[in-house]
Design an enzyme around this catalytic site. Structure first.
Site, mmCIF file in Angstrom:
data_model
loop_
_atom_site.group_PDB
_atom_site.id
_atom_site.type_symbol
_atom_site.label_atom_id
_atom_site.label_comp_id
_atom_site.label_asym_id
_atom_site.label_seq_id
_atom_site.Cartn_x
_atom_site.Cartn_y
_atom_site.Cartn_z
ATOM 1 N N HIS A 29 1.918 4.535 -2.807
ATOM 2 C CA HIS A 29 2.091 5.977 -2.657
ATOM 3 C C HIS A 29 3.514 6.415 -3.037
ATOM 4 C CE1 HIS A 29 -1.778 6.401 -0.789
ATOM 5 N NE2 HIS A 29 -1.448 5.765 0.320
ATOM 6 N N HIS A 77 0.841 -1.199 0.000
ATOM 7 C CA HIS A 77 0.000 0.000 0.000
ATOM 8 C C HIS A 77 0.877 1.250 0.000
ATOM 9 C CE1 HIS A 77 -3.554 2.469 1.261
ATOM 10 N NE2 HIS A 77 -2.587 3.220 1.793
ATOM 11 N N GLU A 78 1.869 1.265 0.872
ATOM 12 C CA GLU A 78 2.743 2.438 0.948
ATOM 13 C C GLU A 78 3.629 2.571 -0.290
ATOM 14 O OE1 GLU A 78 2.136 4.652 3.071
ATOM 15 O OE2 GLU A 78 0.731 3.409 4.183
#
Length: 433
Positions: A28, A24-25
């Site tokens: 980003h 998920h990170e």
């Protein structure tokens, strides 16, 4: 229940959750770096740092509580010199929170360099960065469901007979053995044996046990020919289904009790790989289901709290905490089912977890990713409006003013999370009864 298997299941869930957060990170991080934003930290977890190492300008590491993660981007908000608020007596606490947020933001801007702050990016780039994390969870869920559906396969009743009942037991009876005077089952009377492979029923070739059952169910009292393959040779047997009450599944998937033809045999099951699109299709269908749950999350959590304090059973389709998900993972791993069943169950659990992360992070409230997307879109809308009417470009949206709302959201999430953790400890969802 094997304790070791239970612990292994919990560990698999914990590792799977950590990988999901890490990806998920990365969702980003990758676009942020591609767009030139200075990223100071990439961290998995919260609290004290357990390990970290700097590569280039970014510090990568793990923290003590693996319940989330974050990346620290320079200039999430415009500098305080561009947007300030005058303290008011009625909201000094909120003003303090806002000023603290601006101070931290200004520290990240000091090292950012010209044009490398997040707030300076075009709207579409900010939206891409913030959507990158949730989209990564959705992609991971699609991959996990594809592996489950097409790699391992769907457990399907084959055309090979597993067991043949000696007699016809009445529907709803607690008996599992035949007694004198019980009517012999049509399958046993017709000579069908375990291991026979059903080729056709009443002149119709069948590829699945469900197809054979459908013909039998609509033929009570009628003699039908059943062609089976036994020891490599085909044989034609005659059976006459009796009318009996049995559970049947309708086209809408609902199970009902109806009077249908019955012969008294069961099928062997096997994992049959599904077409590659069925896994992703199941993932997207579950997205819709999770959206419905998230839309009622406060009510669902309240109902869970009521069930916990009144001793009522938990809704198996209700919300869970990480503790509840870990407990289910342990139960799946500790069952006495074949290893393929357990692996499939773990993939389904991890896939569902990632779908929940995808939907949850899209909630349009700060500090969630959806909240940052709304701020970026609002900023873009203001600029487009000013350009349309040939007005001076407005100042960047000062999202620090929403810090009090962010704190309220965080407190609400902590309260709901604590309620679910308590419920999962005291009144857990029982997957296998």
């Amino acid at each position: 229940m094997t304790v070791l298997a239970f612990v292994i299941g919990v560990l698999v869930l914990v590792v799977g959750l950590a990988v999901s957060i890490a990806l998920h990170e990365i969702g980003h991080l990758a676009p942020a770096k591609a767009f030139g934003v200075r990223v100071g930290q990439y961290m998995i977890g919260f609290g004290p740092t357990l390990w970290s190492r700097r590569f280039g300008e970014t510090e990568y590491g793990f923290k003590a509580l693996p319940l989330g993660g974050y990346i620290s981007m320079a200039g999430m908000y415009p500098p305080s010199s561009e947007a300030t608020s005058k303290p008011t007596r009625r909201a000094r606490m909120f003003d303090t929170l806002i000023q603290d947020a601006r101070a931290v933001n200004d520290e990240t801007l000091a090292d950012a360099g010209e044009g490398r702050a997040f707030y300076q990016l075009p709207v579409y780039k900010r939206v891409i960065i913030m959507l990158g994390g949730p989209v990564m969870n959705l992609v991971l869920a699609v991959v996990l469901f594809a592996i489950m559906f097409s790699g391992i396969g769907i457990q399907t009743a084959t055309t090979t007979v597993a067991t043949v009942n000696e007699c016809v037991l009445p529907a709803g009876t607690d008996r599992t053995t035949c007694e004198a005077g019980d009517e012999a089952s049509p399958a046993a009377a017709g000579g069908i044996l375990p291991g026979d492979e059903i080729v056709s029923v009443d002149g119709t070739a069948v590829a699945t046990f469900a197809e054979a059952s459908a013909i039998i169910q609509r033929s009570p009292g009628e003699q039908v020919d059943v062609v089976v393959r036994r020891d490599g040779a085909e044989q034609t047997l005659q059976v006459t289904p009796v009318l009996a009450e049995r559970e049947v599944q309708g086209e809408d998937g609902d199970i009902t009790v109806a009077e249908v033809g019955f012969v008294g045999m069961t099928a062997q099951t096997a994992y049959v790989p599904a077409p590659i699109w069925e896994g992703p299709q199941a993932a997207f269908e579950q997205v819709g289901q999770v959206v419905a749950i998230m839309g009622q999350l406060p009510v669902r959590v309240y109902e869970t709290a009521v069930d916990t304090f009144t001793g009522a059973g938990r809704d198996p389709n209700g919300p869970l905490s990480v503790v509840g998900a870990g407990r289910l993972a342990g139960e799946v791993a500790a069952t006495d089912q074949p290893i393929a069943n357990r692996i499939s169950g773990m993939l389904a659990l991890l896939g569902s977890l990632n779908i929940a992360l995808f939907v949850f992070n899209l909630i349009p409230l700060l500090p969630l990713d959806g909240g940052h997307v709304v701020v970026a879109l609002w900023d873009g809308l203001k600029r487009a409006w000013a350009k349309l009417f040939r007005r001076r470009a407005p100042r960047p949206v000062d999202a620090t003013k929403l810090v009090p709302v962010t704190y309220v959201v965080v407190i609400a999430l902590i309260l709901m999370g604590g309620t679910l953790i308590l419920a999962d400890i005291v009144n857990p969802v029982q997957l296998f009864g």
